[in-house]
Design an enzyme around this catalytic site. Structure first.
Site, PDB file in Angstrom:
ATOM      1  CE  LYS A   1      54.807  26.229  69.619  1.00 48.88           C
ATOM      2  NZ  LYS A   1      53.472  25.886  69.074  1.00 48.88           N
TER       3      LYS A   1
ATOM      4  CE1 TYR B   1      55.461  23.490  64.583  1.00 49.90           C
ATOM      5  CE2 TYR B   1      56.348  25.650  64.055  1.00 49.90           C
ATOM      6  CZ  TYR B   1      55.850  24.749  64.977  1.00 49.90           C
ATOM      7  OH  TYR B   1      55.744  25.112  66.298  1.00 49.90           O
TER       8      TYR B   1
ATOM      9  CG  ASN C   1      50.337  26.138  71.034  1.00 52.16           C
ATOM     10  OD1 ASN C   1      51.491  26.511  70.815  1.00 52.16           O
ATOM     11  ND2 ASN C   1      49.748  25.195  70.330  1.00 52.16           N
TER      12      ASN C   1
ATOM     13  CG  HIS D   1      57.603  21.907  69.310  1.00 51.87           C
ATOM     14  ND1 HIS D   1      56.748  21.353  68.391  1.00 51.87           N
ATOM     15  CD2 HIS D   1      58.668  21.050  69.413  1.00 51.87           C
ATOM     16  CE1 HIS D   1      57.275  20.222  67.930  1.00 51.87           C
ATOM     17  NE2 HIS D   1      58.436  20.017  68.540  1.00 51.87           N
TER      18      HIS D   1
ATOM     19  CD  GLU E   1      60.315  17.625  66.724  1.00 54.58           C
ATOM     20  OE1 GLU E   1      60.224  17.753  67.959  1.00 54.58           O
ATOM     21  OE2 GLU E   1      59.324  17.652  65.963  1.00 54.58           O
TER      22      GLU E   1
HETATM   23  N1  UDP Z   1      49.006  25.624  64.679  1.00 55.50           N
HETATM   24  C1  UDP Z   1      48.278  26.722  64.269  1.00 55.50           C
HETATM   25  N2  UDP Z   1      47.005  26.530  63.803  1.00 55.50           N
HETATM   26  C2  UDP Z   1      46.427  25.292  63.729  1.00 55.50           C
HETATM   27  C3  UDP Z   1      47.192  24.172  64.145  1.00 55.50           C
HETATM   28  C4  UDP Z   1      48.474  24.373  64.612  1.00 55.50           C
HETATM   29  O1  UDP Z   1      48.771  27.842  64.328  1.00 55.50           O
HETATM   30  O2  UDP Z   1      45.283  25.174  63.306  1.00 55.50           O
HETATM   31  C5  UDP Z   1      50.378  25.819  65.192  1.00 55.50           C
HETATM   32  C6  UDP Z   1      50.434  25.754  66.727  1.00 55.50           C
HETATM   33  O3  UDP Z   1      51.403  26.687  67.190  1.00 55.50           O
HETATM   34  C7  UDP Z   1      50.877  24.326  66.942  1.00 55.50           C
HETATM   35  C8  UDP Z   1      51.865  24.145  65.785  1.00 55.50           C
HETATM   36  O4  UDP Z   1      51.238  24.813  64.693  1.00 55.50           O
HETATM   37  O5  UDP Z   1      51.454  24.147  68.224  1.00 55.50           O
HETATM   38  C9  UDP Z   1      52.160  22.720  65.414  1.00 55.50           C
HETATM   39  O6  UDP Z   1      50.963  22.055  65.140  1.00 55.50           O
HETATM   40  P1  UDP Z   1      50.746  20.551  65.624  1.00 55.50           P
HETATM   41  O7  UDP Z   1      49.489  20.054  64.997  1.00 55.50           O
HETATM   42  O8  UDP Z   1      51.995  19.777  65.400  1.00 55.50           O
HETATM   43  O9  UDP Z   1      50.445  20.727  67.195  1.00 55.50           O
HETATM   44  P2  UDP Z   1      51.341  20.471  68.495  1.00 55.50           P
HETATM   45  O10 UDP Z   1      52.157  19.239  68.229  1.00 55.50           O
HETATM   46  O11 UDP Z   1      52.194  21.689  68.727  1.00 55.50           O
HETATM   47  O12 UDP Z   1      50.355  20.282  69.599  1.00 55.50           O
HETATM   48 MG    MG Z   2      53.341  18.804  66.630  1.00 55.06          MG
END
Ligand code: UDP
Ligand code: MG
Length: 159
Positions: A15, A55, A118, A121, A132
């Site tokens: 990212k 997303y 974080n 992805h 994906e």
């Molecule tokens: N995200 C965010 N705020 C939140 C939850 C998610 O900004 O409260 C962002 C974060 O970058 C995350 C991405 O949205 O990695 C996708 O969310 P997901 O729940 O799919 O988490 P991941 O699969 O990346 O762990």
């Molecule tokens: Mg996710």
């Protein structure tokens, strides 16, 4: 394209926070040293169209606009990693979404403090891995080749 056995595939994005912080090499290294096979890799800028699809499960969340802005703030590195049960292995390597609580030793646990910024992805299911990879890569950008280290990474009955 095959998505089962040692050919299971996961889509990983490095990212924008990691691009800005100079972490590309260290992130790639985590997957390499695990014994995973890199079968696709490119730098690309993301637009609203691909982000809305990628997303879609978060489209109605209040943080979606700022997430989209963050994901467009620089190019990302898109990678396709391959291996046995690789989707789960990659998720374990990445750690949980809320990076400041992610397990030490995981990528998010070692490199990040944010829920949004974080570092990576990673696909969350085998089915989504397939979807994906197809979303981010053309067929001819995914490479099939023999990795000699597989002789030592896997037992005979796992290959
Ligand atoms: N995200 C965010 N705020 C939140 C939850 C998610 O900004 O409260 C962002 C974060 O970058 C995350 C991405 O949205 O990695 C996708 O969310 P997901 O729940 O799919 O988490 P991941 O699969 O990346 O762990
Ligand atoms: Mg996710």
């Amino acid at each position: 394209m095959q998505f089962d056995g040692v050919n299971e595939k996961s889509l990983v994005l490095v990212k924008p926070d990691a691009i800005q912080r100079g972490l590309i090499g260290q992130v790639v290294s985590r997957f390499e040293r695990k014994g995973l096979k890199l079968v696709g890799m490119k730098m690309m800028g993301l637009d609203d169209e691909i982000l809305t699809a990628h997303y879609s499960h978060l489209a109605d969340k209040p943080f979606f606009p700022s997430l989209a802005k963050f994901m467009k703030s620089s190019p990302v590195i898109a990678m396709c990693w391959e291996g046995l049960e690789v989707v789960n292995a990659v998720r374990e390597l990445c750690g949980i979404t809320k990076a400041r609580e992610a397990e030490a030793g995981s990528i998010r646990g070692d490199f990040a403090m944010s829920v949004s910024c974080n570092v990576v992805h990673a696909s969350d299911s085998v089915e989504n891995g397939e979807i994906e990879v197809g979303r981010f890569f053309e067929d001819d950008e995914i490479h099939s080749y023999k990795k000699s280290e597989y002789e030592h990474v896997y037992a005979e009955d796992e290959k």
